[in-house]
Design a protein around this motif. Sequence first.
Motif, mmCIF file in Angstrom:
data_model
loop_
_atom_site.group_PDB
_atom_site.id
_atom_site.type_symbol
_atom_site.label_atom_id
_atom_site.label_comp_id
_atom_site.label_asym_id
_atom_site.label_seq_id
_atom_site.Cartn_x
_atom_site.Cartn_y
_atom_site.Cartn_z
ATOM 1 N N GLU A 213 0.853 -1.187 0.000
ATOM 2 C CA GLU A 213 0.000 0.000 0.000
ATOM 3 C C GLU A 213 0.886 1.234 0.000
ATOM 4 O OE1 GLU A 213 -2.688 -0.125 3.289
ATOM 5 O OE2 GLU A 213 -3.729 -1.929 2.576
ATOM 6 N N GLY A 231 -8.662 -7.732 7.263
ATOM 7 C CA GLY A 231 -8.460 -6.512 6.495
ATOM 8 C C GLY A 231 -8.199 -6.793 5.028
ATOM 9 N N SER A 235 -10.578 -5.721 1.860
ATOM 10 C CA SER A 235 -10.040 -4.776 0.873
ATOM 11 C C SER A 235 -9.808 -5.405 -0.493
ATOM 12 C CB SER A 235 -8.724 -4.198 1.380
ATOM 13 O OG SER A 235 -8.926 -3.461 2.570
ATOM 14 N N TYR A 236 -9.388 -6.691 -0.520
ATOM 15 C CA TYR A 236 -8.911 -7.259 -1.777
ATOM 16 C C TYR A 236 -9.644 -8.523 -2.220
ATOM 17 C CZ TYR A 236 -5.054 -4.149 -0.611
ATOM 18 O OH TYR A 236 -4.315 -3.045 -0.289
#
Length: 239
Positions: A213, A231, A235-236
Amino acid sequence: MSASTRNLLQLTDAHIAYGKVEAVRGVSLDVAEGEIVTIIGANGAGKTTLLNAIMGILPLRGGVTFAGTDFARLEIEDRVAAGLSLVPEHRELFTAMNVEDNLRLGAFRVGKSSPAQSLDRVYALFPRLKERRRQLAGTLSGGEQQMLAMGRALMGVPKLLMLDEPSLGLAPTIVADIFRTITELRGSGVSVLLVEQNAQAALQIAGRAYVMELGEFVLAGTAKDIAANAGVAASYLGF
């Protein structure tokens, strides 16, 4: 990583800048022999920049060794000759040349005078390329062009193949074929460093993963642990 397995690529505290703008900061990674490692992250995270710097396309400040050799000052051609290859995001094929001529150029870059054995190996991995060997590269489908880009890189008999977004723009069935082939490469002794926005597919075939990131690694670990991270999933992975 077992004691009998040694690092092939070692990157230590890497910093990469475009002029005065630092795009990658303090990144360290390693890839062992016979390993698939993936880097996942959003667009603009610095993943492509990192691969280009490892290849020697961009200047890198920090430590980079490959098969025990200091790569910091080596030219791109020397890195290829040592066994490092990159399949770029946009493939960069010679579209006015046929498939087989594109493949032979991959062997030429590392001075292979007789690429017949390498051709046989590539055609075994990608039978469709053999069927299309006289066809102009620019007339191939997107999936076939990705196969050709990978095949051209493999003609140099690399120890480590770096892949930048190999699934980009491809239909799901073709993506499955590409990722199956990446897994087969590991079985043939080729290590893989995979940059991929399709995090779910990448984590399924990789042994270890890094999450990038804004130019930094924010997570690193086994692919299984990264995939289980809440997380990362949010997010992915779309969970």
